[in-house]
Design an enzyme around this catalytic site. Structure first.
Site, mmCIF file in Angstrom:
data_model
loop_
_atom_site.group_PDB
_atom_site.id
_atom_site.type_symbol
_atom_site.label_atom_id
_atom_site.label_comp_id
_atom_site.label_asym_id
_atom_site.label_seq_id
_atom_site.Cartn_x
_atom_site.Cartn_y
_atom_site.Cartn_z
ATOM 1 N N ASP A 18 3.827 -25.378 44.428
ATOM 2 C CA ASP A 18 3.840 -25.477 42.956
ATOM 3 C C ASP A 18 2.461 -25.497 42.285
ATOM 4 O O ASP A 18 2.232 -26.277 41.364
ATOM 5 C CB ASP A 18 4.611 -26.733 42.524
ATOM 6 N N LYS A 78 12.320 -23.176 42.138
ATOM 7 C CA LYS A 78 13.134 -24.360 42.394
ATOM 8 C C LYS A 78 13.110 -25.277 41.173
ATOM 9 O O LYS A 78 12.242 -25.158 40.310
ATOM 10 C CB LYS A 78 12.624 -25.109 43.634
ATOM 11 N N CYS A 111 6.756 -33.678 44.425
ATOM 12 C CA CYS A 111 7.230 -32.622 45.333
ATOM 13 C C CYS A 111 6.630 -32.716 46.731
ATOM 14 O O CYS A 111 7.303 -32.417 47.716
ATOM 15 C CB CYS A 111 6.973 -31.253 44.711
#
Length: 197
Positions: A18, A78, A111
């Site tokens: 990310d 996601k 995450c």
């Protein structure tokens, strides 16, 4: 024998989590975090280590930043706080279920943490590259790294990963990896916290 966490090119996968445009202004040390992750990605290509890339809600948070150098990778979109979505699970199966994961990206307490827990539950050894992982808050980053170490993840650095993967100056790719280390990894503010880790 105790698990000492020795990295191997044969059984590792690089997770890139990310590193997207909208995070750029808010993540502590973002340019240096991405720079270190980019170095790891370059090394993974030299050494034949597969890389997996995710993007958190790219419609709202934008694409992966270009300086990561990951434009050739398929980004898995996601919304969950773990990278272990169905598409990533399938990719790991296609790779023969590697036993080690090298993890970098953001955010450490979200995450990165959720991915680490999921991978550890699967019996995969985790190497979190502390100078290639960050959060908006340094407090969250510090306590996430400390917490993940308690859970059984290994904390390491970009340069340590590069050297462990080649293990010998006689390695056929050592010169290429050495070039990636010609400049020391940029400081990402970890030294202030080392005693707490």
């Amino acid at each position: 024998m105790a698990n000492i966490g020795r990295l191997s090119t044969k059984d590792a996968v690089l997770f890139l989590c990310d590193m997207q445009e909208k995070f750029r202004p808010n993540i502590f040390q973002f340019p240096n975090i991405v720079s270190n992750a980019a170095r790891l990605l370059q090394a993974s290509r030299v050494l034949g280590i597969p890389a997996i890339l995710t993007e958190q809600y790219p419609k709202g948070l934008g694409p992966t930043v270009p300086e990561l150098g990951a434009s050739d990778l398929k980004a898995h979109p996601k919304t969950s706080f773990t990278m272990m979505i169905e598409e990533v699970e399938k990719e790991l199966q296609a790779l023969g279920n590697p036993k080690q994961a090298i993890l970098c990206g953001i955010e450490a307490h979200a995450c990165i943490a959720c991915t680490t827990f999921d991978l550890l539950e699967k019996g995969i050894e985790i190497h979190i590259v502390a100078d290639a992982v960050s959060s908006r808050s340094q407090t969250d980053r510090l306590f996430a790294l400390s917490r993940l170490k308690q859970s059984g993840a290994f904390l390491t650095t970009t340069e340590a990963v590069l050297l462990q993967l080649v293990q010998d100056a006689k390695h056929p790719n050592f010169k290429e990896i050495q070039k990636l280390m010609s400049q020391p990894s940029p400081d990402t503010g970890l030294l202030n916290f080392f005693s707490a880790l």
